[in-house]
Design a protein around this motif. Structure first.
Motif, short mmCIF file in Angstrom:
data_model
loop_
_atom_site.label_atom_id
_atom_site.label_comp_id
_atom_site.label_asym_id
_atom_site.label_seq_id
_atom_site.Cartn_x
_atom_site.Cartn_y
_atom_site.Cartn_z
N GLU A 102 -0.80 4.23 -12.00
CA GLU A 102 -1.89 3.60 -11.25
C GLU A 102 -2.15 4.35 -9.94
O GLU A 102 -3.30 4.56 -9.55
N ALA A 103 -1.07 4.76 -9.28
CA ALA A 103 -1.21 5.51 -8.02
C ALA A 103 -1.93 6.83 -8.26
O ALA A 103 -2.78 7.25 -7.48
N GLU B 84 -3.89 7.39 -4.76
CA GLU B 84 -3.16 6.79 -3.63
C GLU B 84 -2.11 7.78 -3.15
O GLU B 84 -0.96 7.78 -3.61
N PRO C 74 4.57 2.23 -4.59
CA PRO C 74 3.80 2.03 -5.83
C PRO C 74 4.51 1.08 -6.80
O PRO C 74 5.73 1.13 -6.96
N LYS C 75 3.72 0.21 -7.43
CA LYS C 75 4.28 -0.60 -8.52
C LYS C 75 4.13 0.14 -9.84
O LYS C 75 4.79 -0.18 -10.82
N SER C 76 3.22 1.12 -9.85
CA SER C 76 3.03 1.96 -11.03
C SER C 76 2.61 3.35 -10.57
O SER C 76 1.62 3.50 -9.86
N PHE C 77 3.39 4.34 -10.98
CA PHE C 77 3.06 5.72 -10.62
C PHE C 77 1.75 6.15 -11.26
O PHE C 77 0.94 6.86 -10.65
N PHE D 4 6.83 8.30 -4.54
CA PHE D 4 7.43 8.56 -5.87
C PHE D 4 7.92 10.00 -5.96
O PHE D 4 9.00 10.26 -6.50
N HIS E 48 0.82 -1.21 0.00
CA HIS E 48 0.00 0.00 0.00
C HIS E 48 0.86 1.26 0.00
O HIS E 48 0.41 2.33 -0.42
N GLN F 286 1.40 6.57 -1.94
CA GLN F 286 2.25 6.09 -3.02
C GLN F 286 2.77 7.26 -3.86
O GLN F 286 3.93 7.25 -4.30
N ILE F 287 1.93 8.25 -4.08
CA ILE F 287 2.34 9.44 -4.82
C ILE F 287 3.44 10.18 -4.06
O ILE F 287 4.42 10.67 -4.66
N ASN G 244 -5.70 6.18 -9.00
CA ASN G 244 -6.47 5.76 -7.83
C ASN G 244 -6.37 6.75 -6.67
O ASN G 244 -6.88 6.48 -5.58
#
Length: 463
Positions: A194-195, A200, A189-192, A207, A186, A203-204, A198
């Motif tokens: 995607e974050a 998130e 991030p596995k994908s910026f 990054f 949580h 996660q943002i 969504n």
């Protein structure tokens, strides 16, 4: 002047929303509310009859089950009909919240990258981050502890004397897992992309920290990126100004929908619990403001005055996220530098939700009291520590407070079905929690700015 008008319009929308909601609840929904009440009473009676049957193979058991299905169908139809009539009001708040969500992710990314890049070296980032986390952890502990102390003082659940519910009843709320793997997933991030999609925030933030430090490290080329990001952030802030003009309409729609469904009667039914919780929030506000006063002195009152619109928006829409752009703007006007605001505020929205923290201990112990379950001081401290850890992994989760509480109750043998007591009034309680979260994060940002030697409060711009 413009700011004062916005406050006035939001307040007017709040009052009109209560009036419109009351009219809908009393007159438009009269028949539907009667159907819902009758069906709810019938379902409770049927559940008692089912529990009293010693044998589930008898014909009476099947009859009761069929009766229950029929009543649930009536209940669902009445609920859907009520939602259809509130569609217009829900659309008003939905449009505003969607527009705010559209803004938040790019605003967090651009401002945080610029903030970290302007801070420069990693040591400075670590210093500011350390001061920020010190405030956040202290505020979280104080909020949880204050909730625990006040619920023990007021004992709002003692008068309820509820019997332990049947174990098959479920609230439908997913419990918060304590899994370290899920927590790590949580955060990182596995994908910026995607974050961002969504929203998130955590996660943002991760990054953005990497991006900002890397931007500062490449020297002259990084300055081009910083300038572009800074310009982009100003564009987003301009969009924010346009979106905020819709705030009164959104407030009207949100309040009307809540009062229309819950009715003013919910205030009397749960009056003691609601009033004691809001009194507890006022106590928490006093503690936050006092802590801020120790650091900021008199400018702390200017800060509170400057963020009142943002707090009103958070209160009315039941989400502190809706107030994020406005808080960021007001903190910069208050004199906090862009690099501090864009660094501390996003972190606060993940780690420093003071109102939600207080609610978690207050509500959990309220349910224990309602079922006459005694928890020793040691157990209550254990609960406090568990809530402190689990709450950090649910940033951005819908109804996050209820999710965390659901995951904690079973650890202390408190029936999960007790959440039914809270679900009905949660929107009313969420208003106070959201406004408190905004106050706590704004105060944290101003305090960290002061600790960094900035002259906050003296550069306040009046509109």
């Amino acid at each position: 002047m413009e700011k004062s008008r916005l406050t006035l319009f939001i307040f007017i929308a709040l009052v009109l929303g209560v009036v419109a909601g009351y009219i809908y609840n009393t007159y438009v929904f009269a028949d539907l509310n009667k159907q819902l009440s009758t069906a709810s009473t019938a379902i409770k009676a049927i559940d008692k009859n089912i529990e009293a049957l010693p044998d589930t193979t008898v014909a009476a058991y099947k009859d009761f089950k069929l009766q229950r299905i029929a009543q649930v169908k009536i209940q669902n139809q009445a609920t859907d009909a009520r939602e259809d009539k509130l569609e217009l009001f829900n659309i008003l708040s939905k449009i505003f919240l969607n527009l705010i969500k559209m803004i938040v992710a790019p605003l967090v990314f651009t401002t945080l990258v610029v903030g970290v890049a302007k801070v420069g070296d990693i040591k400075a980032v670590g210093r500011i981050g350390g001061k920020t986390m010190l405030w956040f952890i202290s505020a979280t502990l104080v909020s949880l502890l204050l909730g625990m102390l006040l619920v023990n003082l007021f004992e709002p659940g003692k008068t309820m004397h509820l019997p332990l519910p049947d174990s098959h009843l479920s609230t439908g709320i997913k419990k918060s897992a304590l899994s370290l793997t899920e927590f790590i997933g949580h955060v990182f991030p596995k994908s910026f992309i995607e974050a961002m999609a969504n929203n998130e925030i955590l996660q943002i933030v991760v990054f953005s920290l990497f991006f900002g430090v890397a931007t500062a490290a490449i020297g002259e080329q990084g300055k081009i990126v910083i300038k572009a990001m800074d310009a982009f952030a100003h564009v987003i802030m301009k969009i924010t100004g346009y979106v905020m003009k819709m705030a009164p309409l959104a407030v009207f729609g949100a309040i009307t929908a809540v009062v229309a469904k819950q009715g003013l009667g919910v205030l009397s039914t749960y009056g003691i619990f609601i009033s004691e919780f809001y009194f507890s929030l006022i106590v928490l506000w006093s503690v936050i403001i006092l802590a801020g006063y120790i650091v900021l002195r008199k400018p702390v009152f200017r800060l509170i005055n400057s963020i009142k619109d943002a707090m009103l928006i958070a209160f009315s829409t039941s989400t502190s996220e809706a107030a994020y752009p406005k808080v960021l703007e007001e903190l910069e006007k208050f004199g906090c530098s862009n690099k501090i605001v864009s660094f501390v505020l996003p972190l606060g929205y993940s780690f420093n939700l003071d109102g939600s923290m207080m609610y978690m201990t207050f509500a959990s112990l309220f349910l224990a009291q309602s079922y006459d379950i005694h928890l020793s001081f040691g157990h209550q401290l254990s609960m406090l520590l568990v809530l402190m850890l689990t709450s950090k992994g649910v940033a951005g989760v819908p109804r996050a407070s209820l999710v965390v509480i659901a995951g904690t109750l079973s650890m202390f043998n408190i029936p999960e079905a007790g959440l039914f007591l809270l679900i009905g009034i949660d929107p009313l309680l969420d208003m106070g929690r959201s406004a408190t979260n905004v106050l706590g994060n704004a105060m944290a940002t101003a305090v960290v700015s002061k600790w960094e030697g900035e002259e906050v409060g003296k550069q306040l711009i009046r509109e």
